[in-house]
Design a protein around this motif. Structure first.
Motif, short mmCIF file in Angstrom:
data_model
loop_
_atom_site.label_atom_id
_atom_site.label_comp_id
_atom_site.label_asym_id
_atom_site.label_seq_id
_atom_site.Cartn_x
_atom_site.Cartn_y
_atom_site.Cartn_z
N GLN A 253 73.01 40.14 -39.21
CA GLN A 253 73.89 40.24 -38.05
C GLN A 253 74.51 41.63 -37.88
O GLN A 253 75.46 41.79 -37.12
N GLU A 254 73.97 42.62 -38.61
CA GLU A 254 74.38 44.03 -38.48
C GLU A 254 75.82 44.29 -38.94
O GLU A 254 76.40 45.31 -38.59
N ARG A 255 76.42 43.39 -39.72
CA ARG A 255 77.79 43.63 -40.17
C ARG A 255 77.84 44.55 -41.39
O ARG A 255 78.85 45.21 -41.62
N TYR A 256 76.77 44.57 -42.17
CA TYR A 256 76.77 45.33 -43.41
C TYR A 256 75.50 46.17 -43.50
O TYR A 256 74.48 45.87 -42.88
N LEU A 257 75.61 47.25 -44.30
CA LEU A 257 74.49 48.16 -44.52
C LEU A 257 74.37 48.40 -46.02
O LEU A 257 75.36 48.67 -46.70
N VAL A 258 73.15 48.30 -46.53
CA VAL A 258 72.87 48.56 -47.94
C VAL A 258 72.05 49.84 -48.03
O VAL A 258 71.04 50.00 -47.33
N THR A 259 72.49 50.79 -48.88
CA THR A 259 71.76 52.03 -49.09
C THR A 259 71.42 52.18 -50.56
O THR A 259 72.15 51.73 -51.44
N TRP A 260 70.30 52.84 -50.83
CA TRP A 260 69.83 53.06 -52.21
C TRP A 260 69.24 54.45 -52.29
O TRP A 260 68.45 54.87 -51.42
N ASN A 261 69.60 55.17 -53.35
CA ASN A 261 69.08 56.52 -53.53
C ASN A 261 67.76 56.55 -54.30
O ASN A 261 67.27 57.63 -54.65
N GLY A 262 67.19 55.39 -54.58
CA GLY A 262 65.89 55.32 -55.23
C GLY A 262 65.93 55.47 -56.74
O GLY A 262 64.87 55.44 -57.38
N MET A 263 67.12 55.61 -57.32
CA MET A 263 67.23 55.80 -58.76
C MET A 263 67.52 54.48 -59.46
O MET A 263 67.95 53.51 -58.85
N GLU A 264 67.25 54.46 -60.77
CA GLU A 264 67.56 53.31 -61.61
C GLU A 264 68.59 53.71 -62.65
O GLU A 264 68.63 54.85 -63.11
N THR A 265 69.45 52.77 -63.02
CA THR A 265 70.46 53.02 -64.05
C THR A 265 69.81 52.82 -65.42
O THR A 265 69.36 51.73 -65.74
N MET A 266 69.77 53.88 -66.20
CA MET A 266 69.11 53.83 -67.50
C MET A 266 70.01 53.15 -68.53
O MET A 266 71.23 53.10 -68.37
N PRO A 267 69.44 52.63 -69.61
CA PRO A 267 70.25 51.98 -70.65
C PRO A 267 71.31 52.93 -71.19
O PRO A 267 71.05 54.11 -71.43
N GLY A 268 72.52 52.40 -71.38
CA GLY A 268 73.63 53.21 -71.86
C GLY A 268 74.48 53.79 -70.77
O GLY A 268 75.54 54.35 -71.02
N GLU A 269 74.00 53.68 -69.49
CA GLU A 269 74.74 54.25 -68.37
C GLU A 269 75.43 53.18 -67.53
O GLU A 269 75.98 53.47 -66.49
N GLU A 270 75.37 51.90 -67.99
CA GLU A 270 75.89 50.81 -67.17
C GLU A 270 77.38 50.99 -66.87
O GLU A 270 77.86 50.61 -65.80
N ASN A 271 78.13 51.54 -67.81
CA ASN A 271 79.57 51.67 -67.63
C ASN A 271 79.98 52.98 -66.98
O ASN A 271 81.15 53.23 -66.74
N ASN A 272 79.00 53.86 -66.75
CA ASN A 272 79.31 55.12 -66.11
C ASN A 272 79.40 54.93 -64.60
O ASN A 272 79.05 53.89 -64.06
#
Length: 705
Positions: A253-272
């Motif tokens: 319904q065009e209320r929200y937009l999702v964007t992604w920079n194409g990167m993945e969060t590597m192990p150990g970076e979850e809390n960064n």
């Protein structure tokens, strides 16, 4: 005068009532209260359908409401007021004071229809609106109607008119073309007049572009983020900063937009602070929540669901979900929180899809040991299982909903008993019938199913099956109920070379295409069929075409060759519904051709049925208008040619008149008045050097000379 009143000192002021000459005693406290009330009508939000908690849960409920209120805006000094019942519990409604009217208006949009739990969905209204409702009389009085204020000529507060393109007098379609130099051109299209430029800009995007699902916005991709454009003048509506953004997805319904920079969060970076995916509010541009993207395990590389989109939205934007390791995480809007604070655990989950019209999720899981693969339907938010079916010898399953949610097709790639040969069968679920009955459609062993597509409006579907590329058949079926309850086979086209099916959005007309390999002699061949009459109505060829797109009305279809796949022969061709070529455009670089989507029709099913019943009356009216437009176009061209002829004749007449005057003057003048001057001018046209071998060579004496 200071007086003692109930043990408290209050300042009282003696004022003279205007025009009465009497002294009126006014309480300063009352004046401040009235001032606050005048201001509060726009700053206070009233919540209804709040849970009626007992005295023991009153404090906890108030803390929860305060947390929710702060999450959507800046609250004022008084914060949340939760009235108590006689027993000391909550009464079922609450008041929230915000810092200003702007914050209250933004919070109102977030809090309305906010789901606190399964049985409590908040209803939000401002205090001023509530007073207006309470003051409304039970009986209508025309004298109470306040005439609307006419807009001022210099009123700069006018908003951008986003849906203006829908009010085109001829209901023309729009399309955008992304071409070289990252330029985007937007055109109107009419089958009679052709294309008419609407807007164009060089370097409008850094990579590509896309329309929002309802056609309201045009999104352009930039290194700094996403920009939305719209309105009759293509103004910049909103900007979403997300560096190196690669993908963008609107909610339904065009209320929200999702964007992604194409990167993945590597192990150990979850809390960064590494948030690869961001969800935005389209209207306000506010960042609602960010998510990390964990790398996909090697064991899941062959999963059916692609990396993008990461989230899948429900039809009404109330929920969005993502697949995880053995679970589906469903989030609610606008809080962006996990539904019931926990995910739905589904061991060995492979893929899921939302119903396009209902809060229902379909998913499948593979076999394990003696346990069969499972096809399941669950309802959200109750998580109630509606239907499940076990299937054996399964390699892969593709879920495909019909656009109106009436049917779900489960395309299953299966093995024979010895697991040496594969074949395909379909489990077709009736979503509107009791107990969700299933029809089964089987195909022969070693028979490859290349394509399956539902008819957008209707209850038919088409399948391409056989031994590609030149021995495939195209079969059409109907889901209509018959006496034996089986699928109804309509007809089959034998030995065709097509690999893709494109139904008209209006239904009935189907375009079959061969796209893909430019080395094939049949690449870029098309045929159009009237499925109701089982009749071939058109055929065409567009060599090296890579894509086919129907316009949302189903009146025109475009085939184009994209520079992303082929570096030559870029361009597009637009056809009518029967395959007649209307326009051909050749470009050096063509990246995208995008028809502008339209929102759903506002007509009810009964009104639409009435239009179809009286279609002859409307057709005669529109055919008359089309004929007038054609005549105007013909007369316009004739008038243009006539003008050019008259200009040419006028020019010839002026030159002849000048020549006549010169000759007449020459004849009338005496000969001795003329002096003849002859001038010779030499022009070197070419210079060549040749050796004369017959001439004797020079002697030493000649050289000395």
């Amino acid at each position: 005068v200071s007086v003692a009143c109930d043990g408290n000192l209050k300042q009282r002021r003696l004022l003279t009532a205007q025009g009465t000459g009497k002294m009126v005693e006014v309480d300063k406290f009352s004046m401040e209260r009235d001032k606050w009330m005048r201001d509060a009508v726009s700053r206070v939000v009233v919540l209804e359908n709040v849970p009626k908690a007992g005295p023991e849960k009153y404090r906890r409920l108030k803390d929860v409401l305060t947390s929710i209120a702060r999450g959507v805006g800046d609250i004022g000094e008084r914060g949340v007021y939760l009235p108590k019942s006689e027993s000391g519990g909550a009464n079922g409604f609450a008041f929230i004071e915000y810092a200003n009217a702007t914050a209250a208006n933004k919070a109102l949009k977030k809090l309305h229809q906010y789901r606190m739990d399964q049985s409590h969905e908040l209803a939000a209204i401002t205090l001023g609106e509530l007073q207006g409702v309470l003051q409304t009389r039970n009986e209508f009085n025309p004298d109470d109607v306040v005439p609307a204020r006419p807009p001022k000529e210099d009123d700069s507060s006018d908003k951008i008119e986003l849906p203006s393109w829908l009010r085109d007098e001829r209901s023309r379609e729009q399309y955008a073309v992304v071409q070289g130099n990252n330029a985007i051109e937007v055109f109107w299209f009419d089958s009679i007049v052709g294309s008419e430029a609407n807007y164009a800009r060089e370097h409008w995007t850094d990579s590509r572009s896309s329309w929002s699902p309802l056609g309201t916005y045009l999104a352009t991709y930039h290194f700094q983020g996403i920009v939305l454009w719209g309105g009759p003048s293509w103004d910049k509506i909103m900007r979403f900063p997300h560096p190196n953004v690669q993908f963008a997805q609107f909610s339904c319904q065009e209320r929200y937009l999702v964007t992604w920079n194409g990167m993945e969060t590597m192990p150990g970076e979850e809390n960064n602070d590494i948030k690869c995916v961001i969800i935005w509010d389209v209207l306000t541009g506010r960042k609602l929540r960010a998510f990390p993207v964990p790398p996909m395990p090697e064991s899941d590389q062959k999963r059916d669901n692609p990396v993008w989109p990461i989230f899948k939205w429900s039809h009404d934007d109330k929920y969005f979900a993502r697949a995880g390791e053995d679970m589906i995480s469903v989030y609610t809007t606008p809080s962006m929180g996990l539904l019931d604070k926990k995910s739905i655990r589904i061991p060995r989950l492979q893929n899921f899809e939302w119903s396009p019209t209902d809060p229902v999720i379909a998913y499948w899981t593979p076999e394990e040991g003696d346990s069969p693969a499972r096809l399941c339907l669950i309802e959200i938010p109750s998580r109630r299982e509606l239907r499940q079916k076990g299937v054996y010898s399964v390699e892969n399953v593709k879920l495909q909903w019909k656009s109106n949610g009436d049917y779900l097709a489960c395309r299953i790639l299966r093995f024979t008993k010895n697991r040496k040969v594969q074949y395909t069968n379909f489990e077709l679920i009736h979503m509107r019938d009791k107990d969700y009955p299933i029809d089964i459609l089987d195909f022969k062993e070693k028979e490859i199913v290349e394509a399956f597509e539902w008819e957008p409006k209707g209850n038919r579907f088409a399948v391409i099956h056989g031994d590609p590329p030149n021995k495939s058949d195209v079969s059409f079926y109907s889901m209509e109920s018959t006496s034996n309850g089986q699928l109804k086979h309509l007809f089959t086209l034998d030995k065709r070379s097509f690999n893709q099916i494109f139904w008209s959005p209006a239904g009935n007309f189907c375009m079959l295409a061969r796209l893909g390999n430019p080395n094939e002699s049949v690449n870029g061949t098309f045929e159009w069929y009237n499925v109701s009459d089982q009749e071939l109505i058109g055929a065409a060829e567009h060599y090296c075409s890579t894509n086919v797109e129907w316009d949302p009305s189903g009146r025109h279809v475009c085939s184009y060759t994209s520079f992303n796949k082929f570096k030559t022969d870029n361009g597009y061709i637009i056809y009518n519904v029967s395959g007649k070529q209307l326009m051909t455009v050749t470009l050096d670089k063509l990246y995208q051709f995008l028809w502008r989507p339209r929102p759903p029709l506002l007509l009810s099913a009964e009104a639409e049925k009435n239009v179809k019943k009286n279609i002859k009356k409307y057709r005669d009216q529109f055919e008359k208008e089309d004929e007038e437009l054609k005549e105007s176009k013909r007369s316009g061209r004739a008038a243009e040619r006539r003008t050019l002829r008259e200009q040419w004749k006028s020019y010839l007449a002026s030159r002849e008149e000048l020549l006549h005057k010169v000759q007449q003057k020459k004849e009338e003048a005496p000969e001795d008045e003329y002096e003849v001057i002859e001038e010779t001018k030499e022009i070197v046209l070419n210079v060549e050097e040749e050796i004369d071998y017959n001439r004797p060579m020079l002697t030493e004496e000649d050289m000395r000379d």
